[in-house]
Scaffold this active site. Sequence first.
Site, mmCIF file in Angstrom:
data_model
loop_
_atom_site.group_PDB
_atom_site.id
_atom_site.type_symbol
_atom_site.label_atom_id
_atom_site.label_comp_id
_atom_site.label_asym_id
_atom_site.label_seq_id
_atom_site.Cartn_x
_atom_site.Cartn_y
_atom_site.Cartn_z
ATOM 1 N N HIS A 176 25.978 -93.488 -18.567
ATOM 2 C CA HIS A 176 25.759 -92.069 -18.845
ATOM 3 C C HIS A 176 27.286 -91.552 -18.569
ATOM 4 C CE1 HIS A 176 21.442 -91.491 -19.240
ATOM 5 N NE2 HIS A 176 21.400 -92.610 -18.617
ATOM 6 N N GLU B 168 28.237 -88.882 -18.824
ATOM 7 C CA GLU B 168 28.208 -87.262 -18.592
ATOM 8 C C GLU B 168 28.305 -87.153 -17.051
ATOM 9 O OE1 GLU B 168 25.998 -89.184 -20.174
ATOM 10 O OE2 GLU B 168 23.845 -88.340 -19.335
ATOM 11 N N CYS C 279 23.201 -93.636 -23.719
ATOM 12 C CA CYS C 279 21.845 -94.482 -23.136
ATOM 13 C C CYS C 279 20.821 -94.836 -24.214
ATOM 14 C CB CYS C 279 21.465 -93.890 -22.075
ATOM 15 S SG CYS C 279 20.568 -95.328 -20.854
HETATM 16 N N1 GLN Z 1 14.279 -95.463 -22.260
HETATM 17 C C1 GLN Z 1 15.738 -96.254 -22.262
HETATM 18 C C2 GLN Z 1 15.626 -97.366 -21.069
HETATM 19 O O1 GLN Z 1 15.012 -97.121 -20.107
HETATM 20 C C3 GLN Z 1 16.956 -95.384 -22.056
HETATM 21 C C4 GLN Z 1 17.055 -94.720 -20.770
HETATM 22 C C5 GLN Z 1 17.896 -93.451 -20.836
HETATM 23 O O2 GLN Z 1 18.373 -92.975 -21.832
HETATM 24 N N2 GLN Z 1 18.719 -93.106 -19.438
HETATM 25 O O3 GLN Z 1 16.703 -98.614 -21.285
#
Ligand code: GLN
Length: 550
Positions: free
Chosen positions: A524, A526, A393
């Site tokens: 994600h 994970e 992410c």
């Molecule tokens: N801050 C970033 C976004 O909002 C990544 C979010 C995250 O890593 N879950 O897109």
Amino acid sequence: MAKENTKYIFVVGGVISGVGKGITSSSIGLILKNRGLNVTAIKIDPYINVDAGTMNPTEHGEVFVLGDKDETDQDMGNYERFLDINLTRTNYMTTGRVYQTVIEKERNLEYKGKCVEVVPHIPLEVVRRIKKAGVDAKADVVIVEVGGTVGEYQNMLFLEAARMLKIEQPHNVFFIMVSYLPTPSKVGEMKTKPTQHASRLLNGSGIQADILIARADTPLDEKRKEKLAMFCNIPADKIISAPDVDSVYDIPINFEKEKLSEKLCEIMNVVCKKPDEKRWLAWKNFTKKVHNSKDTLKIAMIGKYFETGDFILSDSYLSVIEAVKYSAYSQNKKPIISWLNATDFEKSPAKLKELKNYDGIIVPGGFGSRGIEGIISTIKFARENKIPYFGLCYGMQLLVIEYARNILGLKDANTREVNPNSKNMVIDVMEEQKELLKNNLYGGSMRLGNYECVLGKGTVAENSYGSKEIIERHRHRYEVNNSFVESLEKKGLVFSGKSPNGKLMEIAELPKKDHPFFLGTQFHPEFLARPLTPHPLFTAFIKACINKKK
Ligand code: GLN
């Protein structure tokens, strides 16, 4: 319609928090599932937040995202991993969520002119939700973990709900108390008194535990079992010793050594089928790998949600850690994960050299600007020194920023989240997020949950998954700005995963010929890693780490 005989097992905690209710609930679920029962699990969090999404991870650990977009507690991840099932928002509730529904119903005149009161209307809503989760999952057994510890004000109404359900269905509702038995070092003897008090507090809520899980440094002796049996009103054979273990994955096995699934079936009066040998063997083999994998891999996790006071809180990244473990164990490797604070690399760039001592680097998800320059410098280091890099992410977005700055020469490349004045906004806010942010509509409004993604032919991503289309869970507001995609691709970065309409960049990578593993995902992965089915991207990363070590 609910199954006629759906059983409800409430798991409550005594004496201290953090006693392992989540793992206990997950383990009980696993051993019952192994007996042929259809099990689902519910987590109740007593806080007012409607979901876990608005909390800082250092407040409450990881935010675990479900396929259906719900932002929940990390225990939901434990249930999914141990039970190998996908849960939905009906499996999660908070005080805030329960009150919100009751108030909405009141506004809609659903209480037909009645005075709506904390009791019984709040517990009744809790009961309605518990039953619904059972119906939705067609469950034989619903495990309900009540957050917090007995005796505190916060979870009283949930215990009241459990009591009311027990009155309605005396033969279907059961209680397990997970309690803690300290052995003060100066005394040298394991003490049962705090647990006796906890048991009385539970009785004060009109609830009697059927089973006591006794958490302690060491196994319980007979003397302690007799004492607890006498003062907690629980037969000695229903007091289960749960000493500390090296790996949480041993807990279901330890429970079965105490014949817990048989005892539970007996209490619930359900047929206890022979265990599913195949699954049980697979679980046992997995735990053998956990213990027998001696050859180590050193993984650096660069983040910023570790510290609470003087303590390190790895809970913020629980799913990432577990995903690394599953893939490492599957290759008979033991991962040693080090927490490196992103801001340290900003204060002393010379520290970057230390990264050479690691076999791989992970940058997990995150928000805001703190530590970002430090992270970007570690990504550059990983790229230039061919250290396997896996970005999750934010870790993917920062990979793209690093590439834009150092390969495309766009020195001020950034994300709008960090620098809204950048001329090269390679990561920008998603179109549908703009209005939400303008109106401060933060709760549950990110791009959340399951989305399809199409993989590019012959890419690292496609080779890892072994398929062309995947579904993964998301949680973000920003994304790769399409106006930079062409120039990034021209300079060698490959967007190997895209949304089906081709508009959203979901995976960025360098081809294998250019780097052993340099890949980031907007989603994600994970959240989908399971003990018996490790996640393919984590496994590909681990394999690259193994090669690097060689
Ligand atoms: N801050 C970033 C976004 O909002 C990544 C979010 C995250 O890593 N879950 O897109």
